[in-house]
Design an enzyme around this catalytic site. Structure first.
Site, short mmCIF file in Angstrom:
data_model
loop_
_atom_site.label_atom_id
_atom_site.label_comp_id
_atom_site.label_asym_id
_atom_site.label_seq_id
_atom_site.Cartn_x
_atom_site.Cartn_y
_atom_site.Cartn_z
N SER A 39 -11.17 -0.24 2.28
CA SER A 39 -10.52 -0.46 3.57
C SER A 39 -10.14 0.88 4.19
O SER A 39 -9.59 1.74 3.51
CB SER A 39 -9.24 -1.27 3.40
OG SER A 39 -9.52 -2.53 2.84
N ARG A 42 0.83 -1.23 0.00
CA ARG A 42 0.00 0.00 0.00
C ARG A 42 0.86 1.28 0.00
O ARG A 42 0.45 2.30 0.53
CB ARG A 42 -0.94 0.03 1.21
CG ARG A 42 -2.06 -0.96 1.12
CD ARG A 42 -2.97 -0.64 -0.07
NE ARG A 42 -4.17 -1.44 0.00
CZ ARG A 42 -4.26 -2.69 -0.46
NH1 ARG A 42 -3.23 -3.27 -1.02
NH2 ARG A 42 -5.40 -3.34 -0.38
N GLU A 88 -5.93 4.24 5.91
CA GLU A 88 -5.66 3.96 4.50
C GLU A 88 -6.13 5.08 3.56
O GLU A 88 -5.35 5.55 2.73
CB GLU A 88 -6.28 2.61 4.14
CG GLU A 88 -5.47 1.81 3.17
CD GLU A 88 -6.08 1.88 1.81
OE1 GLU A 88 -5.30 1.82 0.85
OE2 GLU A 88 -7.30 2.02 1.70
N1 EPU Z 1 -11.59 -10.80 9.03
C1 EPU Z 1 -12.34 -10.72 10.18
N2 EPU Z 1 -13.46 -9.94 10.17
C2 EPU Z 1 -13.88 -9.26 9.06
C3 EPU Z 1 -13.12 -9.37 7.87
C4 EPU Z 1 -11.98 -10.14 7.90
O1 EPU Z 1 -12.02 -11.31 11.19
O2 EPU Z 1 -14.89 -8.56 9.15
C5 EPU Z 1 -10.35 -11.60 9.05
C6 EPU Z 1 -10.54 -12.95 8.42
O3 EPU Z 1 -10.00 -13.90 9.29
C7 EPU Z 1 -9.72 -12.89 7.14
C8 EPU Z 1 -8.72 -11.78 7.40
O4 EPU Z 1 -9.34 -10.93 8.35
O5 EPU Z 1 -9.06 -14.08 6.93
C9 EPU Z 1 -8.35 -11.01 6.15
O6 EPU Z 1 -9.52 -10.50 5.52
P1 EPU Z 1 -9.65 -10.40 3.93
O7 EPU Z 1 -8.86 -11.46 3.28
O8 EPU Z 1 -11.10 -10.28 3.61
O9 EPU Z 1 -9.00 -9.03 3.52
P2 EPU Z 1 -8.27 -7.85 4.30
O10 EPU Z 1 -6.88 -8.21 4.67
O11 EPU Z 1 -9.16 -7.39 5.39
C10 EPU Z 1 -7.19 -6.77 2.14
C11 EPU Z 1 -7.17 -5.44 1.42
C12 EPU Z 1 -8.41 -5.23 0.57
C13 EPU Z 1 -8.51 -6.39 -0.39
C14 EPU Z 1 -8.58 -7.71 0.42
C15 EPU Z 1 -8.67 -8.95 -0.44
C16 EPU Z 1 -5.86 -3.87 2.72
C17 EPU Z 1 -5.86 -2.64 3.56
N3 EPU Z 1 -7.05 -4.34 2.34
O12 EPU Z 1 -8.23 -6.73 3.13
O13 EPU Z 1 -8.21 -4.02 -0.16
O14 EPU Z 1 -9.64 -6.26 -1.23
O15 EPU Z 1 -7.40 -7.82 1.23
O16 EPU Z 1 -7.41 -9.36 -0.86
O17 EPU Z 1 -4.77 -4.39 2.42
C18 EPU Z 1 -8.63 -1.63 -0.02
O18 EPU Z 1 -7.44 -1.46 0.15
O19 EPU Z 1 -9.45 -0.64 -0.07
C19 EPU Z 1 -9.16 -2.99 -0.14
C20 EPU Z 1 -10.45 -3.20 -0.23
#
Ligand code: EPU
Length: 362
Positions: free
Chosen positions: A245, A171, A355
């Site tokens: 995010s 990022r 972010e």
């Molecule tokens: N999780 C929770 N609660 C929730 C959501 C997620 O506990 O409400 C936990 C789950 O265990 C899951 C883990 O968090 O395994 C990771 O969640 P997820 O894979 O859905 O994605 P993220 O790490 O929360 C990142 C990016 C997103 C991108 C997704 C998918 C960042 C800041 N965000 O989110 O990017 O779409 O991965 O790869 O790196 C953005 O930057 O605007 C964005 C949407």
């Protein structure tokens, strides 16, 4: 009233809320929709003369505007256009900053080109993609960006920076770090491949494909899968105010992890500690142990769905703050951000970074 030396295209007191997907905030004191480099140059000269701060706006999908709006000049970069140079194995796709990102993903996927299919359904314009090195489901813009053409505000010249010069990280790039506000991105050059391998490692992606018995997904199948997965978790900007995010994920050391595990054990049920251990196995990399901030906000701090006025921690993806009825004020959003950061700090000892860009907040 028109000011002296004010380029005719500059408008005054233009509401910014409708130009952002989050949908909050007041007006821009001055506003210029820049179609050409000349427009940008004129806008910058005007701002310089009047000693105004400048904010560069793209698709407005990663910004939250304060209730007072922005007291300077908002320069919206609108040019569209794509150029392709193809060879036997790959395609160089050059995209103007004002193109809608998801249209470009669709364009590439329709032609069976690999490289950006997992970045499907991410709101925003192409100019913003390099700034925060957009990433999702195991793919990152930095993997396919070959160069970025910019206008350098320091000397007014147009330059093309190589991927290396952009210093991409999670990022991050020079555009939001060491050279923040120096460059205006005009065109981004992507290198896409005719042959590729789908990134199917994310559990949501894997189970989607398994359920449909897709073993060798094409770029199109990946796009369909990602669209469906995202639609379940991320609010649709067409109906709900959202900026994706709101917080970055965190990378921590072994020692910090042990400390976190201790804290989690003392405040959460054993299942949460178990999950933390599993998260650790799944997300460890060279840059450290990745802790999904959504996991901390949701499962450790119990803040999923938490509201302050019209602003809410998303009930489906805790990393997002949303504006469900489009009535949140900038102040409520700021209070909710602070609340989430404070609770996470108190319960885990970890600092979580914002972010999206906050515009016009003191
Ligand atoms: N999780 C929770 N609660 C929730 C959501 C997620 O506990 O409400 C936990 C789950 O265990 C899951 C883990 O968090 O395994 C990771 O969640 P997820 O894979 O859905 O994605 P993220 O790490 O929360 C990142 C990016 C997103 C991108 C997704 C998918 C960042 C800041 N965000 O989110 O990017 O779409 O991965 O790869 O790196 C953005 O930057 O605007 C964005 C949407």
């Amino acid at each position: 009233m028109m000011h002296k030396n004010q380029p005719t295209k500059i408008r005054e007191n233009v509401p910014l809320a409708p130009l952002t997907t989050f949908g909050t905030g007041g007006p821009a004191r001055f506003f210029l929709s820049a179609e050409t480099i000349k427009d940008v140059q004129e806008g910058l000269i005007f701002a310089d003369r009047k000693r105004l701060a400048v904010f560069i706006l793209g698709g407005g999908s990663n910004v939250v505007v304060s209730d007072n709006g922005f007291p300077g000049l908002v320069l919206q970069i609108v040019p569209k256009g794509i150029r392709c140079e193809a060879d036997a194995d790959s395609i160089r796709l050059s995209v103007a900053a004002g193109e809608v990102w998801d249209d470009i993903v669709a364009y590439a996927v329709e032609r069976d080109w690999w490289g950006i299919e997992n970045l499907t359904a991410i709101p925003g314009n192409c100019g913003a993609v390099a700034i925060q090195n957009v990433g999702a489901y195991g793919q990152e813009a930095a993997d396919v960006i070959e160069a970025v053409t910019v206008l350098d505000r320091k000397d007014g010249d147009i330059k093309t920076l190589s991927a290396e010069e952009c210093q991409f990280a999670y990022r991050e790039s020079i555009f939001n770090r060491s050279a923040k506000d120096r460059y205006i991105i005009w065109e981004t050059h992507f290198r896409l491949s005719r042959k590729g391998q789908a990134h199917t490692g994310y559990p949501d992606v894997r189970s989607y494909l398994q359920e449909r018995q897709i073993t060798h997904p094409t770029p199109r199948e990946m796009r369909t899968a990602i669209s469906a997965i995202r639609a379940r978790k991320f609010a649709d900007p067409a109906t709900i105010g959202t900026a994706g995010s709101f917080f970055k994920n965190i990378y921590i050391s072994e020692a910090q992890f042990l400390d976190l595990a201790k804290k989690v054990a003392s405040i959460s049920p054993p299942e949460v500690l178990d999950k933390l251990q599993r998260v650790r196995e799944r997300f460890s990399s060279e840059s450290g142990i990745k802790i999904p901030t959504a996991f901390l906000i949701d499962q450790v701090c119990g803040l999923k769905g938490h509201r302050i006025g019209g602003a809410q921690v998303s009930p489906t993806q805790a990393l997002a703050i949303i504006n469900p009825e489009k009535r949140a004020t900038g102040t409520e959003v700021q209070q909710l951000i602070k609340h989430v950061q404070t609770v996470v700090r108190e319960k885990t000892g970890l600092e979580i970074e914002l972010e999206p860009a906050l515009v016009g907040f003191s």
